[in-house]
Write a protein that holds these residues in place. Structure first.
Motif, PDB file in Angstrom:
ATOM      1  N   PRO A 196       0.827  -1.216   0.000  1.00 39.43           N
ATOM      2  CA  PRO A 196       0.000   0.000   0.000  1.00 39.43           C
ATOM      3  C   PRO A 196       0.857   1.260   0.000  1.00 39.43           C
ATOM      4  N   ASN A 265       0.206   1.880  -5.930  1.00 35.24           N
ATOM      5  CA  ASN A 265      -0.871   1.196  -5.231  1.00 35.24           C
ATOM      6  C   ASN A 265      -1.459   2.132  -4.175  1.00 35.24           C
ATOM      7  N   THR A 267      -4.398   1.431  -2.693  1.00 40.23           N
ATOM      8  CA  THR A 267      -5.354   0.661  -1.910  1.00 40.23           C
ATOM      9  C   THR A 267      -4.747   0.325  -0.551  1.00 40.23           C
ATOM     10  N   ASP A 268      -5.515  -0.394   0.263  1.00 40.01           N
ATOM     11  CA  ASP A 268      -5.063  -0.775   1.599  1.00 40.01           C
ATOM     12  C   ASP A 268      -4.473  -2.173   1.651  1.00 40.01           C
ATOM     13  N   ALA A 269      -4.293  -2.826   0.508  1.00 40.07           N
ATOM     14  CA  ALA A 269      -3.773  -4.193   0.465  1.00 40.07           C
ATOM     15  C   ALA A 269      -2.713  -4.289  -0.637  1.00 40.07           C
TER      16      ALA A 269
END
Length: 287
Positions: A196, A265, A267-269
């Motif tokens: 992330p 990225n 996102t959180d993953a």
């Protein structure tokens, strides 16, 4: 003769009168200020504010360091990082605002290639007719089209013959061969897993006018991307996107240099990005 000292007969020196600091009610009065003192205080405060603005605020917020003290205190680098983050956020917002809502030609071309691959695989494994047959036209078109001739009735010999069976092993080999043929046109393929907030850049060394085919995917997730190039003293940004799952198409070099992609990225993953390329380029420059 002894004479005693009498303090009451000592000469008294008059003391200077102190300025009255209390009023008739016994309250302490404020200190009277002069115009010169006010001007001096104002100039000192203005100088201190200007020094704070030049030494601390400008380097820490904008990376501007006219005195050089910001670099010594480590504030200039912090300001430059802030400005870079602001610019990146504005670029992401601009890409989102200008994102097209219709399918572009590259996406349509990719859908056509996928349909062709599905048709090839269906022909090999004998897929049900519902997957390959042409959709039924509307009632008005069906009425205008001539009725198809009836198929001839099967003969007794044909009905007596057992239906041909396709061996499972042969079907699996045919499917694997069809998939391998579809992917055999790629020259290079790389994959990277981004944590992330992490970003990565991959570029192709290209001459002006050369064209490379590409296909990248976030493998079920989404990433922000910037397709750009640099070299020969020039820079160019071909395309930007935010929250995009995948893309394919062609990249034509506007000038001789390095041309490619930057993914981040948001996102959180973790996200795995896979890139496949082919066409006219000298080499792939990857981390």
């Amino acid at each position: 003769m002894n004479t005693k000292f009498d303090i009451t007969r000592a000469p008294q020196t008059p003391r200077p009168e102190r300025a009255q600091t209390r009023d008739a009610a016994g309250h302490i009065r404020g200190v009277e200020a002069t115009s010169g003192g006010l001007i001096r205080s104002t100039l000192l405060a203005s100088g201190a504010a200007a020094a704070m603005l030049t030494i601390v605020y400008l380097p820490a917020e904008y990376g501007i360091d006219p005195t050089g003290f910001g670099a010594v205190l480590g504030l200039t680098e912090m300001g430059q990082i802030k400005q870079q983050l602001y610019a990146e956020a504005e670029a992401d917002e601009a890409a989102t605002a200008n994102a097209p809502v219709t399918l572009d030609p590259d996406t349509l071309a990719r859908l056509d290639r996928i349909e062709a691959q599905l048709a090839t695989i269906s022909a090999v494994i004998g897929a049900p007719s519902a997957l390959t047959e042409t959709p039924t036209p509307p009632a008005t078109e069906a009425a205008a089209a001539p009725a198809p001739e009836p198929a001839p009735a099967p003969t007794a010999e044909a009905m007596a013959e057992p239906a041909a069976e396709v061996a499972p092993a042969a079907t699996a080999d045919a499917v694997e061969a069809a998939v391998a043929e579809a992917n055999s046109n790629w020259r290079d393929e790389v994959s990277y897993t981004l944590a992330p907030g992490e970003g990565i850049e991959v570029k192709l060394a290209m001459q002006e006018g050369q064209t490379a085919r590409f296909e990248w995917t976030a493998n079920g997730a989404v990433v922000n991307y910037d397709t750009h190039g640099d070299g020969s003293g020039q820079k160019v940004s071909y395309e930007q996107g935010r929250g995009v799952p995948e893309q394919d198409g062609e990249l034509t070099a506007a000038f001789t240099g390095n041309h490619g992609w930057f993914w981040r990225n948001r996102t959180d993953a973790p996200v795995t990005v896979t890139l496949r390329t082919a066409g006219d380029y000298a080499e792939m420059k990857a981390p």
